[in-house]
Design a protein around this motif. Structure first.
Motif, PDB file in Angstrom:
ATOM      1  N   ALA A 216      37.016  18.367  -2.977  1.00 54.78           N
ATOM      2  CA  ALA A 216      37.744  18.700  -4.203  1.00 54.78           C
ATOM      3  C   ALA A 216      39.218  18.312  -4.072  1.00 54.78           C
ATOM      4  O   ALA A 216      39.810  17.751  -5.002  1.00 54.78           O
ATOM      5  N   GLY A 217      39.800  18.584  -2.909  1.00 58.31           N
ATOM      6  CA  GLY A 217      41.194  18.206  -2.682  1.00 58.31           C
ATOM      7  C   GLY A 217      41.378  16.699  -2.660  1.00 58.31           C
ATOM      8  O   GLY A 217      42.375  16.175  -3.185  1.00 58.31           O
ATOM      9  N   VAL A 218      40.434  15.989  -2.061  1.00 64.74           N
ATOM     10  CA  VAL A 218      40.516  14.529  -2.001  1.00 64.74           C
ATOM     11  C   VAL A 218      40.421  13.929  -3.408  1.00 64.74           C
ATOM     12  O   VAL A 218      41.146  12.982  -3.743  1.00 64.74           O
TER      13      VAL A 218
ATOM     14  N   ARG B 135      40.828  11.202   6.308  1.00 60.63           N
ATOM     15  CA  ARG B 135      40.044  12.420   6.096  1.00 60.63           C
ATOM     16  C   ARG B 135      38.574  12.131   6.353  1.00 60.63           C
ATOM     17  O   ARG B 135      37.819  11.786   5.458  1.00 60.63           O
ATOM     18  N   MET B 136      38.161  12.208   7.606  1.00 58.14           N
ATOM     19  CA  MET B 136      36.771  11.943   7.952  1.00 58.14           C
ATOM     20  C   MET B 136      35.882  13.166   7.712  1.00 58.14           C
ATOM     21  O   MET B 136      34.673  13.047   7.557  1.00 58.14           O
TER      22      MET B 136
ATOM     23  N   CYS C 247      43.409  18.894 -11.463  1.00 58.88           N
ATOM     24  CA  CYS C 247      42.366  19.699 -10.819  1.00 58.88           C
ATOM     25  C   CYS C 247      41.226  18.775 -10.418  1.00 58.88           C
ATOM     26  O   CYS C 247      40.583  18.151 -11.273  1.00 58.88           O
ATOM     27  N   GLY C 248      40.997  18.662  -9.122  1.00 64.00           N
ATOM     28  CA  GLY C 248      39.855  17.910  -8.627  1.00 64.00           C
ATOM     29  C   GLY C 248      38.668  18.843  -8.491  1.00 64.00           C
ATOM     30  O   GLY C 248      38.802  19.957  -7.962  1.00 64.00           O
TER      31      GLY C 248
ATOM     32  N   TYR D  47      43.212  11.586  -4.968  1.00 66.97           N
ATOM     33  CA  TYR D  47      42.837  10.244  -5.436  1.00 66.97           C
ATOM     34  C   TYR D  47      43.274  10.042  -6.888  1.00 66.97           C
ATOM     35  O   TYR D  47      43.840   8.997  -7.247  1.00 66.97           O
ATOM     36  N   ALA D  48      43.013  11.039  -7.726  1.00 65.12           N
ATOM     37  CA  ALA D  48      43.369  10.935  -9.143  1.00 65.12           C
ATOM     38  C   ALA D  48      44.869  10.801  -9.333  1.00 65.12           C
ATOM     39  O   ALA D  48      45.337  10.047 -10.201  1.00 65.12           O
ATOM     40  N   ALA D  49      45.646  11.507  -8.507  1.00 67.53           N
ATOM     41  CA  ALA D  49      47.102  11.428  -8.610  1.00 67.53           C
ATOM     42  C   ALA D  49      47.610  10.058  -8.183  1.00 67.53           C
ATOM     43  O   ALA D  49      48.462   9.462  -8.857  1.00 67.53           O
TER      44      ALA D  49
END
Length: 312
Positions: free
Chosen positions: A99-101, A90-91, A6-7, A105-107
């Protein structure tokens, strides 16, 4: 198997959560009720890790409370996440997209949980931060006092300066008591202050803002403090290796203290003289001296931690 992450994009009032890979998005208030609801959402979807950026302190309550509720959390560097988003094309930037980014990133980076600090560590960090603020305010008020020309303004400024001096002494006392009451911190304090020029404020700043000292390698601690040279080579070219990033608080105090310690410590003094004889620029010498002092402190902290562990 992909981890369910969860971001969370954190702002003053809101927590925007995106669960990956399910693609679930939901907004919560950045308060106790909202954080509890976020925890319930994570449990319902089998989230193994919540990742959020450091957002100027707005993330602190959510981070600590989620850990208390049994949800593992991690903090990500905001600049790294932004660079990742741009690298992925993703500009656009909205709370929902961010939140999705963060989750993506964490994954990709295989982010691991960031253990929550102990209560004493949180209090020490808060006291050191407040002492730094008071010290800065004192400098400003003294400058205004020096520039003031009328007695009424000077009297007013004297009152403010007296108040700040009282607060400074109180904070210094509370910090000293906090360090003395912890057996490990007291041992680290003695180890650090065995170097002439390293005073109480330096010790407090290092313990509060660089708690990893003595737990990681010399290279790692230098990188955390932003004192490690960054490679800049390509093909046959060997480029200038700058230092950047890291934690500005410890780095700033190390710059000042290293210059003082070099007057008394023979190893630091000879090191400084060798660099000067080699014609190194002043800034290069300043950085190298601060890094050398940090490496010495890291070694002393490592030994002190080992001695404490063997004694308990």
């Amino acid at each position: 198997m992909n981890r369910i992450i969860c971001g969370v994009d954190v702002s003053k009032d809101w927590l925007d959560a995106h669960i990956r890979p399910a693609g679930v998005f939901q907004r919560f208030g950045n308060d106790a009720a909202g954080i509890g609801a976020l925890a319930e959402l994570c449990r319902a979807h089998g989230v193994v890790l919540v990742v959020m950026e450091a957002s100027g302190g707005y993330e602190r309550t959510a981070f600590l409370l989620l850990w208390e509720l049994g949800i593992a959390c991690a903090l990500a560097n905001a600049r790294s996440v932004r660079h990742f988003a741009e690298a992925m094309g993703r500009m656009e930037k909205t709370d929902r997209i961010d939140a999705g980014v963060i989750a993506h990133y964490a994954a990709v980076k295989s982010i691991t949980p960031t253990p929550p600090p102990q209560a004493a560590q949180v209090r020490l960090s808060a006291l050191v931060a407040r002492l730094s603020q008071v010290t800065g305010d004192l400098v400003v008020q003294k400058q205004r006092r020096h520039a003031a020309r009328d007695e009424e303004s000077r009297a007013s400024l004297d009152e403010v300066i007296a108040l700040l001096l009282r607060q400074s002494r109180t904070l210094e006392g509370e910090i000293a008591s906090l360090i003395d009451d912890d057996p490990l911190w007291a041992r680290l304090d003695a180890a650090f202050r065995s170097i002439k020029g390293v005073a109480a404020r330096t010790v407090a700043r290092l313990m509060a803002q660089l708690p990893e000292i003595g737990l990681v390698s010399n290279k790692a601690i230098a990188k955390l403090a932003g004192l490690a040279p960054i490679a800049n080579d390509s093909g046959k070219r060997t480029g200038h290796r700058p230092v950047r990033g890291g934690r500005s608080g410890p780095r700033g105090i190390l710059f000042l203290v290293a210059q003082i310690a070099a007057r008394y410590d023979p190893h630091l003094s000879s090191f400084q003289q060798r660099l000067q004889s080699a014609g190194k620029p002043k800034m290069v010498i300043r950085i190298a001296l601060a890094r050398k002092l940090l490496v010495i402190l890291n070694a002393k902290a490592r030994d002190a931690r080992k001695e404490f562990a063997s004694a308990t």
